[in-house]
Design a protein around this motif. Structure first.
Motif, PDB file in Angstrom:
ATOM      1  N   ASN A  23       0.937  -0.979  -0.347  1.00  8.26           N
ATOM      2  CA  ASN A  23       0.002   0.501  -0.374  1.00  8.26           C
ATOM      3  C   ASN A  23       0.568   1.332  -0.246  1.00  8.26           C
ATOM      4  OD1 ASN A  23      -2.374   0.764  -0.522  1.00  8.26           O
ATOM      5  ND2 ASN A  23      -1.591   1.705   1.747  1.00  8.26           N
ATOM      6  N   GLU A  24       1.965   1.313   0.586  1.00 11.01           N
ATOM      7  CA  GLU A  24       3.191   2.213   0.609  1.00 11.01           C
ATOM      8  C   GLU A  24       3.403   2.235  -1.007  1.00 11.01           C
ATOM      9  OE1 GLU A  24       7.806   4.485   2.241  1.00 11.01           O
ATOM     10  OE2 GLU A  24       5.608   3.213   3.943  1.00 11.01           O
ATOM     11  N   LEU A  25       3.454   1.542  -1.085  1.00  8.51           N
ATOM     12  CA  LEU A  25       4.361   1.911  -2.485  1.00  8.51           C
ATOM     13  C   LEU A  25       3.040   2.217  -3.779  1.00  8.51           C
ATOM     14  CD1 LEU A  25       6.679  -0.564  -4.765  1.00  8.51           C
ATOM     15  CD2 LEU A  25       4.716  -0.080  -5.915  1.00  8.51           C
ATOM     16  N   VAL A  26       1.808   2.029  -4.027  1.00  9.39           N
ATOM     17  CA  VAL A  26       1.051   2.547  -4.719  1.00  9.39           C
ATOM     18  C   VAL A  26       1.070   3.778  -3.955  1.00  9.39           C
ATOM     19  CG1 VAL A  26       0.173   0.387  -5.540  1.00  9.39           C
ATOM     20  CG2 VAL A  26      -0.973   1.219  -3.887  1.00  9.39           C
ATOM     21  N   THR A  27       1.007   4.619  -2.686  1.00  8.67           N
ATOM     22  CA  THR A  27       0.380   5.067  -2.534  1.00  8.67           C
ATOM     23  C   THR A  27       0.857   6.519  -2.821  1.00  8.67           C
ATOM     24  OG1 THR A  27      -0.985   4.504  -0.474  1.00  8.67           O
ATOM     25  CG2 THR A  27      -0.620   6.987  -0.520  1.00  8.67           C
ATOM     26  N   TYR A  28       2.190   6.207  -2.282  1.00  9.38           N
ATOM     27  CA  TYR A  28       3.459   7.277  -3.664  1.00  9.38           C
ATOM     28  C   TYR A  28       3.037   7.367  -4.911  1.00  9.38           C
ATOM     29  CZ  TYR A  28       6.831   5.372  -0.957  1.00  9.38           C
ATOM     30  OH  TYR A  28       8.058   4.822  -0.057  1.00  9.38           O
ATOM     31  N   GLU A  29       2.299   7.229  -5.667  1.00  8.60           N
ATOM     32  CA  GLU A  29       2.234   7.024  -7.027  1.00  8.60           C
ATOM     33  C   GLU A  29       0.631   7.848  -6.497  1.00  8.60           C
ATOM     34  OE1 GLU A  29       1.747   4.035  -9.665  1.00  8.60           O
ATOM     35  OE2 GLU A  29       3.968   3.654  -8.893  1.00  8.60           O
ATOM     36  N   ALA A  30      -0.579   7.743  -5.815  1.00 10.11           N
ATOM     37  CA  ALA A  30      -1.497   8.067  -5.763  1.00 10.11           C
ATOM     38  C   ALA A  30      -1.228   9.376  -5.514  1.00 10.11           C
ATOM     39  CB  ALA A  30      -2.414   7.322  -4.904  1.00 10.11           C
ATOM     40  N   LEU A  31      -0.433   9.752  -4.767  1.00  7.44           N
ATOM     41  CA  LEU A  31       0.224  10.843  -3.542  1.00  7.44           C
ATOM     42  C   LEU A  31       0.585  11.773  -4.608  1.00  7.44           C
ATOM     43  CD1 LEU A  31       0.104  10.165  -0.464  1.00  7.44           C
ATOM     44  CD2 LEU A  31      -1.679  11.241  -1.302  1.00  7.44           C
ATOM     45  N   GLY A  32       1.105  11.582  -5.885  1.00  2.28           N
ATOM     46  CA  GLY A  32       2.060  11.930  -6.381  1.00  2.28           C
ATOM     47  C   GLY A  32       3.040  12.356  -5.939  1.00  2.28           C
ATOM     48  N   LEU A  33       3.816  11.601  -4.951  1.00  2.00           N
ATOM     49  CA  LEU A  33       5.260  11.633  -4.479  1.00  2.00           C
ATOM     50  C   LEU A  33       6.423  11.215  -5.817  1.00  2.00           C
ATOM     51  CD1 LEU A  33       4.305  10.685  -1.146  1.00  2.00           C
ATOM     52  CD2 LEU A  33       5.254  12.881  -1.729  1.00  2.00           C
ATOM     53  N   CYS A  34       5.933  10.452  -6.788  1.00  2.00           N
ATOM     54  CA  CYS A  34       6.581   9.952  -8.094  1.00  2.00           C
ATOM     55  C   CYS A  34       5.209   9.689  -8.682  1.00  2.00           C
ATOM     56  CB  CYS A  34       7.099   8.543  -7.643  1.00  2.00           C
ATOM     57  SG  CYS A  34       6.010   7.169  -7.661  1.00  2.00           S
ATOM     58  N   GLU A  35       5.745   9.736  -9.997  1.00  2.00           N
ATOM     59  CA  GLU A  35       4.500   9.148 -11.195  1.00  2.00           C
ATOM     60  C   GLU A  35       4.163   7.400 -11.259  1.00  2.00           C
ATOM     61  OE1 GLU A  35       6.894   9.971 -15.087  1.00  2.00           O
ATOM     62  OE2 GLU A  35       7.982  11.373 -14.787  1.00  2.00           O
ATOM     63  N   ILE A  36       2.695   7.710 -12.074  1.00  3.04           N
ATOM     64  CA  ILE A  36       2.759   6.631 -12.281  1.00  3.04           C
ATOM     65  C   ILE A  36       2.840   5.483 -12.435  1.00  3.04           C
ATOM     66  CG2 ILE A  36       0.886   5.282 -12.642  1.00  3.04           C
ATOM     67  CD1 ILE A  36      -1.321   7.463 -12.000  1.00  3.04           C
ATOM     68  N   GLY A  37       3.481   4.262 -12.184  1.00  4.57           N
ATOM     69  CA  GLY A  37       4.419   3.173 -12.777  1.00  4.57           C
ATOM     70  C   GLY A  37       6.085   3.502 -12.128  1.00  4.57           C
ATOM     71  N   LYS A  38       6.221   4.490 -11.817  1.00  2.00           N
ATOM     72  CA  LYS A  38       7.657   4.504 -11.277  1.00  2.00           C
ATOM     73  C   LYS A  38       8.230   4.205  -9.104  1.00  2.00           C
ATOM     74  CE  LYS A  38       8.186   6.273 -15.231  1.00  2.00           C
ATOM     75  NZ  LYS A  38       9.160   5.065 -16.460  1.00  2.00           N
ATOM     76  N   ALA A  39       7.531   3.805  -8.670  1.00  2.00           N
ATOM     77  CA  ALA A  39       7.464   3.564  -7.270  1.00  2.00           C
ATOM     78  C   ALA A  39       9.048   3.054  -7.441  1.00  2.00           C
ATOM     79  CB  ALA A  39       6.469   2.969  -6.855  1.00  2.00           C
ATOM     80  N   GLY A  40       9.436   2.223  -8.233  1.00  2.00           N
ATOM     81  CA  GLY A  40      10.487   1.649  -7.913  1.00  2.00           C
ATOM     82  C   GLY A  40      11.546   1.903  -8.226  1.00  2.00           C
ATOM     83  N   GLU A  41      11.789   2.726  -9.249  1.00  2.00           N
ATOM     84  CA  GLU A  41      12.578   3.721  -9.099  1.00  2.00           C
ATOM     85  C   GLU A  41      12.581   4.616  -8.687  1.00  2.00           C
ATOM     86  OE1 GLU A  41      12.555   5.554 -12.871  1.00  2.00           O
ATOM     87  OE2 GLU A  41      11.430   3.309 -14.808  1.00  2.00           O
ATOM     88  N   ALA A  42      11.557   5.053  -7.934  1.00  2.00           N
ATOM     89  CA  ALA A  42      11.829   6.420  -6.862  1.00  2.00           C
ATOM     90  C   ALA A  42      12.461   5.635  -5.537  1.00  2.00           C
ATOM     91  CB  ALA A  42      11.019   7.017  -6.930  1.00  2.00           C
ATOM     92  N   ILE A  43      11.963   4.508  -5.076  1.00  2.00           N
ATOM     93  CA  ILE A  43      12.704   3.850  -3.997  1.00  2.00           C
ATOM     94  C   ILE A  43      14.289   3.336  -4.361  1.00  2.00           C
ATOM     95  CG2 ILE A  43      12.000   1.641  -3.090  1.00  2.00           C
ATOM     96  CD1 ILE A  43       9.624   1.439  -3.863  1.00  2.00           C
ATOM     97  N   ASP A  44      14.422   2.497  -5.617  1.00  2.00           N
ATOM     98  CA  ASP A  44      16.099   2.451  -5.370  1.00  2.00           C
ATOM     99  C   ASP A  44      16.782   3.934  -5.314  1.00  2.00           C
ATOM    100  OD1 ASP A  44      15.326  -0.147  -6.660  1.00  2.00           O
ATOM    101  OD2 ASP A  44      14.635   0.173  -8.200  1.00  2.00           O
ATOM    102  N   ARG A  45      15.944   4.978  -5.897  1.00  2.00           N
ATOM    103  CA  ARG A  45      16.864   5.738  -5.274  1.00  2.00           C
ATOM    104  C   ARG A  45      16.937   6.912  -3.517  1.00  2.00           C
ATOM    105  NH1 ARG A  45      14.181   7.982 -10.515  1.00  2.00           N
ATOM    106  NH2 ARG A  45      12.366   9.143  -8.923  1.00  2.00           N
ATOM    107  N   ASN A  46      16.186   5.795  -2.953  1.00  2.00           N
ATOM    108  CA  ASN A  46      15.752   6.657  -1.672  1.00  2.00           C
ATOM    109  C   ASN A  46      15.024   7.899  -1.718  1.00  2.00           C
ATOM    110  OD1 ASN A  46      17.511   4.061  -0.438  1.00  2.00           O
ATOM    111  ND2 ASN A  46      19.383   5.036  -1.042  1.00  2.00           N
ATOM    112  N   ASP A  47      14.688   7.992  -2.610  1.00  2.00           N
ATOM    113  CA  ASP A  47      13.639   9.031  -2.901  1.00  2.00           C
ATOM    114  C   ASP A  47      13.114   9.170  -1.448  1.00  2.00           C
ATOM    115  OD1 ASP A  47      14.402   9.758  -5.194  1.00  2.00           O
ATOM    116  OD2 ASP A  47      12.956   9.871  -5.596  1.00  2.00           O
ATOM    117  N   PHE A  48      12.810   8.149  -0.624  1.00  2.00           N
ATOM    118  CA  PHE A  48      11.732   8.544   0.547  1.00  2.00           C
ATOM    119  C   PHE A  48      11.919   8.215   1.828  1.00  2.00           C
ATOM    120  CE2 PHE A  48       9.148   6.625  -3.272  1.00  2.00           C
ATOM    121  CZ  PHE A  48       8.454   8.134  -4.150  1.00  2.00           C
ATOM    122  N   THR A  49      13.116   8.475   2.598  1.00  2.00           N
ATOM    123  CA  THR A  49      14.170   8.772   2.882  1.00  2.00           C
ATOM    124  C   THR A  49      14.992   9.977   3.507  1.00  2.00           C
ATOM    125  OG1 THR A  49      15.173   7.629   5.047  1.00  2.00           O
ATOM    126  CG2 THR A  49      15.780   7.188   2.903  1.00  2.00           C
TER     127      THR A  49
END
Length: 437
Positions: free
Chosen positions: A309-335
């Protein structure tokens, strides 16, 4: 008081002036019943606000597992002044739904000071249904999930959210490691949170090798059941100024509650089945009314009941583009050091998830962050914060927060702290000094 019909601000400005919460506990591993938990959270919020209970004009009590009027049973431990109290149940978004109602009471001008509190005393193990002689409220969700993904032996919650994760993997190439990385991050954050039910740090390998609950979610990527309580006091701008609270007031730029759209069932999507569309629609209205964008959000408490739910919600909240949550996680965008610090408290996965208290614990963490009171968890120069609290079945509450004054509070009162160990010392002294009845 329809807060979703227009994006134009209406009514009074609303501020959080006090927060309080208890530690979150594993059910059966502590001696506190729900009235004691709620009392401690409420008294801590009043202490933080530096106001007496007599100034509170209404109250909203959130809980899921309890009989009728549990809210009154809790509130009467603090005071009996005849104020109206409403008991609230909105599944996992119960605490923030109580906060929403308190904010509406102030925004409308009905009250100048209102209390929202939430608590829970839960059972060990997965969530369960207690009324077997009537329709299960989320039966349509379970039927749709079975239609989309087939039947499974896992408990219903990890099944629904896990299947959303599977859909994301199939559509966008996300891997199980991305969900493990979310769990790793949140457990790591919780090490610095003295309120957290769990404060252990794990390696990615340990998370991956913990028991599989429902693919792709292992046990350490799922939230536990928990006991605990939280409280927030909200007030009007006139009240803030009258009582000299400008330096600690946190403005609720906007708070909204939404429920599901037809697309939840009609669009043949496991991601939409767990509330993606209502989250996306709700946050867009919050951003517009608050006058902010996702890029302005420095810290977010997000409803990570499961890492999926955290992963898909990144995209729902606009914190990253839809479909790009995995890439954002790999960049450590959310810490820390990334674009937005998500769940500095440890989130539900590690801090715990007492349903009625969760939304108010999120509010406390975010207010402490923008006030500069989050100790080792502090996000540097934090000014704008976002809250996301989801209840399956469903309801979502999203709120945006900002410090009332531009500078951080330079000097706190001795008893004005987010550290529970310090608060416990003051509470013990007060207990000793209180005359016996």
């Amino acid at each position: 008081m329809d807060s979703t019909s227009s994006n134009k601000p209406k009514g009074q400005r609303v501020f959080v002036i006090g927060n309080g919460m208890t530690k979150f506990y594993r059910p059966g591993k502590h001696d506190n019943d729900y009235p004691q938990l709620a009392k401690q959270a409420i008294l801590r919020a009043l202490r933080d606000a530096n106001i007496p209970y007599s100034l509170v004009e209404s109250a909203f009590a959130g809980y899921v597992y309890g009989d009728s009027v549990c809210g009154q049973r809790c509130l009467y431990t603090v005071g009996m002044t005849g104020i109206p109290l409403v008991n609230v149940n909105n599944n996992c978004s119960t605490g923030s739904s109580a906060l929403y109602l308190a904010a509406q009471a102030v925004k409308s001008g009905v009250n100048d000071c209102a209390l929202a509190f939430g608590f829970e005393k839960m059972f060990t193990g997965s969530h369960q249904t207690f009324f077997t002689d009537r329709t299960v409220p989320i039966d349509t969700f379970l039927i749709k999930d079975n239609e989309l993904r087939g039947n499974a032996k896992a408990p219903f919650a990890p099944r629904l959210f896990g299947n959303a994760g599977v859909e994301h993997m199939q559509k966008y190439g996300t891997t199980q490691e991305h969900f493990n990385k979310i769990a790793w991050k949140n457990h790591k954050h919780s090490v610095n949170n003295p309120y957290s039910q769990f404060r252990d740090e794990y390696t990615l390998e340990q998370i991956a090798k913990s028991p599989l609950i429902h693919y792709p979610l292992t046990k350490l990527a799922c939230c536990p059941t928990s006991d605990g309580a939280g409280a927030a006091i909200v007030a009007s701008e006139d009240f803030v100024k009258k009582h000299g609270l400008e330096d600690q007031a946190v403005e609720i730029l906007d708070i909204r509650l939404m429920t599901d759209f037809r697309s939840t069932f009609d669009d043949q999507s496991s991601i939409k089945l767990i509330g993606f569309d209502m989250t996306k629609a709700c946050v867009e209205k919050v951003y517009q009314t608050a006058g902010i964008t996702p890029k302005d959000v420095q810290v977010c408490e997000l409803h990570d009941c499961f890492a999926a739910n955290e992963l898909v919600t990144y995209e729902a909240l606009g914190l990253c583009e839809i479909g790009k949550a995995g890439e954002a996680i790999d960049r450590n965008d959310f810490t820390y050091g990334g674009k937005t610090v998500v769940n500095p408290s440890g989130g539900l996965i590690s801090k715990g998830h007492p349903l009625g208290a969760t939304g108010l614990a999120q509010c406390a963490e975010l207010c402490w962050q923008v006030r500069g009171m989050a100790d080792k968890r502090q996000v540097k120069d934090c000014k704008v914060a976002l809250q996301h609290n989801l209840g399956l079945g469903g309801a979502v509450v999203i709120a945006a927060y900002k410090k009332y004054q531009s500078g951080y509070q330079k000097k706190f009162r001795a008893d004005q702290t987010s550290d529970p160990a310090v608060l416990e010392k003051f509470e013990a002294l007060e207990q000793q000094e209180r005359p016996r009845l």
